[in-house]
Design a protein around this motif. Structure first.
Motif, PDB file in Angstrom:
ATOM      1  N   LEU A 133      46.956  40.059  36.808  1.00  0.00           N
ATOM      2  CA  LEU A 133      47.599  41.197  37.469  1.00  0.00           C
ATOM      3  C   LEU A 133      48.102  42.212  36.439  1.00  0.00           C
ATOM      4  CD1 LEU A 133      49.639  39.353  40.252  1.00  0.00           C
ATOM      5  CD2 LEU A 133      47.628  40.813  40.585  1.00  0.00           C
ATOM      6  N   LYS A 134      48.610  41.699  35.318  1.00  0.00           N
ATOM      7  CA  LYS A 134      49.094  42.582  34.248  1.00  0.00           C
ATOM      8  C   LYS A 134      47.931  43.303  33.571  1.00  0.00           C
ATOM      9  CE  LYS A 134      51.803  44.082  30.851  1.00  0.00           C
ATOM     10  NZ  LYS A 134      52.892  45.072  31.033  1.00  0.00           N
ATOM     11  N   VAL A 139      50.416  45.334  36.704  1.00  0.00           N
ATOM     12  CA  VAL A 139      51.576  44.858  37.460  1.00  0.00           C
ATOM     13  C   VAL A 139      52.584  44.277  36.471  1.00  0.00           C
ATOM     14  CG1 VAL A 139      52.396  43.223  39.201  1.00  0.00           C
ATOM     15  CG2 VAL A 139      50.191  44.386  39.500  1.00  0.00           C
ATOM     16  N   SER A 144      55.965  39.878  38.832  1.00  0.00           N
ATOM     17  CA  SER A 144      54.924  38.999  39.387  1.00  0.00           C
ATOM     18  C   SER A 144      55.245  37.525  39.161  1.00  0.00           C
ATOM     19  CB  SER A 144      53.558  39.349  38.788  1.00  0.00           C
ATOM     20  OG  SER A 144      53.536  39.124  37.393  1.00  0.00           O
TER      21      SER A 144
END
Length: 372
Positions: A133-134, A139, A144
């Protein structure tokens, strides 16, 4: 060589001062809670070292703290912050338990490694989600991983209360949320008879050395640290930054997952409520106190293992609220993180001491501190 030793000595002094400052402020809160801080801290520091039980229980707590701390070292050194070790511990524990109970007829020599791989893989997958996600969607990893902690907790509770609940709990009608025991042949051996300390301690110590070798003696470890030191510079040098962010979080999650495996195979022998005991957050403190170095995390984990055992003893002996223990741990985090500012800015130490001791002090002693 002497300047290197002076630098290490300076770091140790600053960390001990940070710990002392945290405990000093914590004493004020104990006074507000109408407790005797001298008695409380006396129990906290003497209890874990007072007898065989205290020492061995300290080492029992050291194992998951060290494993989580090693994962934190990997992720923080790679420039990505992992606050999700709590969820990764639970993912590793439930994965190990599910495999162990479903393959109970497999020989121990095969089943034990499979259980460790399964638990480590579950933790790695859970950590890798935040890394992906990063890397792909930018994100924030703090948000998260904190949210993934809650998702993991709810999934864990669902499984131990439903699909994986111990059949005996259902037949007896007690309904205690826990799984069946894993096969006894894969329980980790006791290092000291009559205590809970197990061979997972040896496993964690060996892993600490391997993580050090990986980060400082291999090209892939160098790339991870390069990404953490400067992502743009690393990208300019041809390093696939996004891939290494995912790798770092997967490795950190795998380490936390192994902490869950060790708790299952070495301590509880099943998955149950309260398995982690906050190791996911305490491991961050241990890693920071160890200056984000795998070998430095070893004594730091022992220290905080002793503090956790001592805190439990203090709570019973002085009858203070459980929340007060969390306050003291939070103060330790705050002071240890703040100490990093002084280590990175030697001038601030000189100025601070000059205010206490007078401007005359800045000359010779101040320059020695800066040069070290």
């Amino acid at each position: 060589m002497s300047s290197k030793h002076n630098g290490v000595f300076k770091q140790i002094v600053v960390l001990l001062l940070a710990l002392f400052g945290a405990l000093l402020v914590g004493a004020l809160f104990l006074i507000l809670a109408k407790s005797d801080p001298i008695k409380a801290y006396g129990v906290m520091f003497s209890g874990p070292l007072g007898d065989k039980f205290g020492i061995t229980e300290t080492l029992v707590r050291t194992v998951p703290l060290l494993l989580v701390g090693l994962g934190i070292v990997i992720s923080f050194r790679s420039g990505i912050i992992n606050i999700g070790a709590e969820g990764q511990i639970l993912a590793g524990a439930i994965g190990a338990t599910a495999v162990g109970t479903s393959l109970s007829n497999v020989p121990a020599m095969i089943l034990l490694p499979v259980v460790f791989v399964a638990g480590g893989a579950c933790g790695a997958i859970w950590g890798g989600i935040a890394g992906w996600l990063k890397a792909r969607l930018s994100v924030n990893e703090i948000l998260s991983t904190v949210m993934l902690n809650q998702i993991a907790l709810q999934l864990y509770l669902f499984l131990i209360r439903g699909p994986l609940i111990d059949p005996k709990e259902v037949s007896y009608g007690t309904g205690v949320p826990q799984t069946a025991l894993i096969p006894e042949q894969i329980w980790l051996s006791r290092l000291v008879p009559g205590t809970r300390i197990h061979t997972g301690l040896i496993f964690a110590l060996v892993l600490a050395v391997l993580v050090y070798v990986f980060l400082w003696k291999t090209s892939r470890g160098y790339r991870l640290r390069a990404v953490g030191a400067g992502a743009e510079a690393a990208r300019y040098a041809g390093i696939k930054v996004e891939w290494y962010l995912v790798l770092a979080m997967a490795m950190a999650g795998g380490m936390a997952g192994l902490a869950g495996v060790v708790e299952v195979t070495g301590v509880h022998h099943r998955s149950l409520e309260g398995l982690s005991a906050g190791y996911g957050f305490s491991g961050i403190v241990a890693a920071l106190f160890g200056r984000l170095h795998p070998l430095g995390t070893i004594p730091a984990s022992i220290l905080f293992g002793a503090l956790l055992v001592g805190a439990d003893m203090m709570q019973r002996a002085v009858n203070i609220p459980a929340a007060m223990i969390m306050v003291i741990q939070g103060l330790v985090v705050l002071f240890v993180v703040s100490s990093d500012y002084f280590l990175r800015n030697p001038d601030s130490i000189v100025k601070f001491k000059a205010k206490l001791l007078g401007q005359k002090w800045i000359g010779e002693v101040g320059s020695k501190w800066k040069d070290s």
